[in-house]
Design an enzyme around this catalytic site. Sequence first.
Site, PDB file in Angstrom:
ATOM      1  N   MET A 193       0.852  -1.229   0.023  1.00 35.35           N
ATOM      2  CA  MET A 193      -0.006   0.057   0.092  1.00 35.35           C
ATOM      3  C   MET A 193       1.009   1.225   0.142  1.00 35.35           C
ATOM      4  O   MET A 193       0.402   2.368   0.299  1.00 35.35           O
ATOM      5  CB  MET A 193      -1.018  -0.029   1.311  1.00 35.35           C
ATOM      6  CG  MET A 193      -2.070  -1.288   1.181  1.00 35.35           C
ATOM      7  SD  MET A 193      -3.426  -0.873   2.203  1.00 35.35           S
ATOM      8  CE  MET A 193      -2.752  -0.736   3.729  1.00 35.35           C
ATOM      9  N   GLY A 194       2.195   1.185  -0.400  1.00 36.72           N
ATOM     10  CA  GLY A 194       2.887   2.160  -0.553  1.00 36.72           C
ATOM     11  C   GLY A 194       3.652   2.787   0.839  1.00 36.72           C
ATOM     12  O   GLY A 194       3.535   1.965   1.704  1.00 36.72           O
TER      13      GLY A 194
ATOM     14  N   LEU B 195       6.532   3.140   1.434  1.00 32.46           N
ATOM     15  CA  LEU B 195       7.591   2.167   1.648  1.00 32.46           C
ATOM     16  C   LEU B 195       8.616   2.353   2.592  1.00 32.46           C
ATOM     17  O   LEU B 195       9.192   3.488   2.780  1.00 32.46           O
ATOM     18  CB  LEU B 195       8.143   1.730   0.184  1.00 32.46           C
ATOM     19  CG  LEU B 195       7.029   1.615  -1.100  1.00 32.46           C
ATOM     20  CD1 LEU B 195       7.919   1.279  -2.296  1.00 32.46           C
ATOM     21  CD2 LEU B 195       6.131   0.307  -0.507  1.00 32.46           C
TER      22      LEU B 195
ATOM     23  N   GLY C 133      11.242  -2.524   5.420  1.00 32.12           N
ATOM     24  CA  GLY C 133      10.446  -3.913   5.423  1.00 32.12           C
ATOM     25  C   GLY C 133       9.812  -4.389   4.343  1.00 32.12           C
ATOM     26  O   GLY C 133       9.991  -5.486   3.715  1.00 32.12           O
ATOM     27  N   HIS C 134       9.273  -3.331   3.327  1.00 35.97           N
ATOM     28  CA  HIS C 134       9.007  -3.735   1.992  1.00 35.97           C
ATOM     29  C   HIS C 134       9.975  -3.939   0.986  1.00 35.97           C
ATOM     30  O   HIS C 134      10.081  -4.861   0.286  1.00 35.97           O
ATOM     31  CB  HIS C 134       8.130  -2.550   1.450  1.00 35.97           C
ATOM     32  CG  HIS C 134       6.754  -1.953   2.070  1.00 35.97           C
ATOM     33  ND1 HIS C 134       6.800  -0.827   2.857  1.00 35.97           N
ATOM     34  CD2 HIS C 134       5.708  -2.493   2.228  1.00 35.97           C
ATOM     35  CE1 HIS C 134       5.730  -0.653   3.269  1.00 35.97           C
ATOM     36  NE2 HIS C 134       4.802  -1.600   2.879  1.00 35.97           N
TER      37      HIS C 134
ATOM     38  N   LYS D 273       5.076  -9.873   9.415  1.00 33.86           N
ATOM     39  CA  LYS D 273       4.755  -8.965  10.202  1.00 33.86           C
ATOM     40  C   LYS D 273       3.091  -8.981  10.358  1.00 33.86           C
ATOM     41  O   LYS D 273       2.274  -8.961  11.262  1.00 33.86           O
ATOM     42  CB  LYS D 273       4.958  -7.673  10.126  1.00 33.86           C
ATOM     43  CG  LYS D 273       4.603  -6.393  10.831  1.00 33.86           C
ATOM     44  CD  LYS D 273       4.562  -5.115  10.585  1.00 33.86           C
ATOM     45  CE  LYS D 273       3.109  -4.922  10.039  1.00 33.86           C
ATOM     46  NZ  LYS D 273       2.684  -3.503  10.117  1.00 33.86           N
ATOM     47  N   ASP D 274       2.408  -9.207   9.144  1.00 35.63           N
ATOM     48  CA  ASP D 274       1.169  -9.462   8.964  1.00 35.63           C
ATOM     49  C   ASP D 274       0.603 -10.804   8.856  1.00 35.63           C
ATOM     50  O   ASP D 274       0.301 -11.442   7.733  1.00 35.63           O
ATOM     51  CB  ASP D 274       0.635  -8.782   7.636  1.00 35.63           C
ATOM     52  CG  ASP D 274       0.627  -7.149   7.753  1.00 35.63           C
ATOM     53  OD1 ASP D 274      -0.111  -6.527   8.361  1.00 35.63           O
ATOM     54  OD2 ASP D 274       1.767  -6.931   7.263  1.00 35.63           O
TER      55      ASP D 274
ATOM     56  N   GLN E 251     -10.407  -2.373   2.353  1.00 33.39           N
ATOM     57  CA  GLN E 251     -10.052  -3.128   3.388  1.00 33.39           C
ATOM     58  C   GLN E 251      -9.844  -2.171   4.516  1.00 33.39           C
ATOM     59  O   GLN E 251      -9.352  -2.809   5.918  1.00 33.39           O
ATOM     60  CB  GLN E 251      -8.781  -3.756   3.023  1.00 33.39           C
ATOM     61  CG  GLN E 251      -7.400  -2.754   3.012  1.00 33.39           C
ATOM     62  CD  GLN E 251      -6.320  -3.624   2.787  1.00 33.39           C
ATOM     63  OE1 GLN E 251      -5.992  -4.090   1.373  1.00 33.39           O
ATOM     64  NE2 GLN E 251      -5.160  -3.552   3.291  1.00 33.39           N
TER      65      GLN E 251
HETATM   66  P1  AMP Z   1       1.474  -2.917   3.429  1.00 33.81           P
HETATM   67  O1  AMP Z   1       2.058  -1.887   2.575  1.00 33.81           O
HETATM   68  O2  AMP Z   1       1.659  -2.486   5.060  1.00 33.81           O
HETATM   69  O3  AMP Z   1       0.304  -3.396   3.129  1.00 33.81           O
HETATM   70  O4  AMP Z   1       2.663  -3.958   3.223  1.00 33.81           O
HETATM   71  C1  AMP Z   1       3.044  -4.934   2.059  1.00 33.81           C
HETATM   72  C2  AMP Z   1       3.777  -6.041   2.472  1.00 33.81           C
HETATM   73  O5  AMP Z   1       4.870  -5.673   3.107  1.00 33.81           O
HETATM   74  C3  AMP Z   1       2.896  -7.162   3.016  1.00 33.81           C
HETATM   75  O6  AMP Z   1       3.149  -8.423   2.936  1.00 33.81           O
HETATM   76  C4  AMP Z   1       3.533  -6.630   4.524  1.00 33.81           C
HETATM   77  O7  AMP Z   1       3.492  -7.772   5.395  1.00 33.81           O
HETATM   78  C5  AMP Z   1       5.013  -6.476   4.236  1.00 33.81           C
HETATM   79  N1  AMP Z   1       5.502  -5.640   5.135  1.00 33.81           N
HETATM   80  C6  AMP Z   1       5.272  -4.831   5.944  1.00 33.81           C
HETATM   81  N2  AMP Z   1       6.016  -4.218   6.959  1.00 33.81           N
HETATM   82  C7  AMP Z   1       6.861  -5.208   7.170  1.00 33.81           C
HETATM   83  C8  AMP Z   1       8.092  -5.253   7.851  1.00 33.81           C
HETATM   84  N3  AMP Z   1       8.431  -4.518   8.737  1.00 33.81           N
HETATM   85  N4  AMP Z   1       8.943  -6.700   7.605  1.00 33.81           N
HETATM   86  C9  AMP Z   1       8.926  -7.243   6.683  1.00 33.81           C
HETATM   87  N5  AMP Z   1       7.433  -7.094   5.794  1.00 33.81           N
HETATM   88  C10 AMP Z   1       6.821  -6.116   5.926  1.00 33.81           C
END
Ligand code: AMP
Length: 279
Positions: A27-28, A30, A33-34, A148-149, A58
Amino acid sequence: MYIFKTEHELKPFLRAKNVNIGFVPTMGALHQGHISLIQVSKAENDLTVCSIFVNPTQFNDPKDFEKYPITTGNDVNLLEAAGNDVLFLPTVSEMYPGGKIVSNVYPLGDLDHILEGKHRPGHYNGVCTVVEKLLRQVEPHRLYLGEKDFQQCLVINKLINLLHLNIQTVICPTQREQDGLAMSSRNVRLAETDRSRAATIFQVLGYIKQNFNTTSFPELKKSGLSLLQEAGFETEYLELLEIDSLKILSDFIPNSKMAVLFAGKLGGVRLIDNIQIQS
Ligand code: AMP
């Protein structure tokens, strides 16, 4: 890096490449982690596609959606620097044509009724709706998700099974700040004093993991909840899950893969984290 905004441009481009595709949906806003997911995908595939789409269906809380950080210029720079090949940046009307911004309903079973499913009604149907659309647009061989998710990883694995898609999911470890706070796009919304207190989540999860052999979960949970409260958290849940059965446990059990999962708000910012325990 190629940037596409429509399926109409993206799909023929990817099909013509005819190579193994690794896909990182986001979801950007970034952060590292991403980027760690992009790096793993790059090592394992010929081509890596990242998507950025803040999916309205969501968000069970409209205020959370409105406040979700958008930093597209910086995201593009980070992706370029990481060597990402393709960025898919669809609009809401591309993903939900005809103004029908609604979720499909998926038979997710217990996953939709426990933990995040219970506290964010409709959230996982929204996630599955957008992930199904993205998977059909990108047609990846491998899908990269962050631990994390944790529950979202279980949900997306279930979705892929339900849809009989031939896609391998790769679950990547949680990237953390130096003090242990899980990296998250929402962290930038934390006030300065809350930012330092937010590390309490990881301290509590680590404390539970360190002591699970000698102390019962209810006792550990009680101390954990009071530490979180002292730090200013409104805890939504701090629960112990048996991963294979998806049962919420009242205490640790032998020979089992378990996870302790947390969700709570600090200064109005909702944070989640988890840690796995093998007995
Ligand atoms: P989001 O942008 O928050 O929807 O996350 C996109 C992807 O990045 C999802 O698969 C998350 O689980 C992963 N993600 C988010 N934060 C982290 C993190 N701290 N470490 C590893 N993966 C992450």
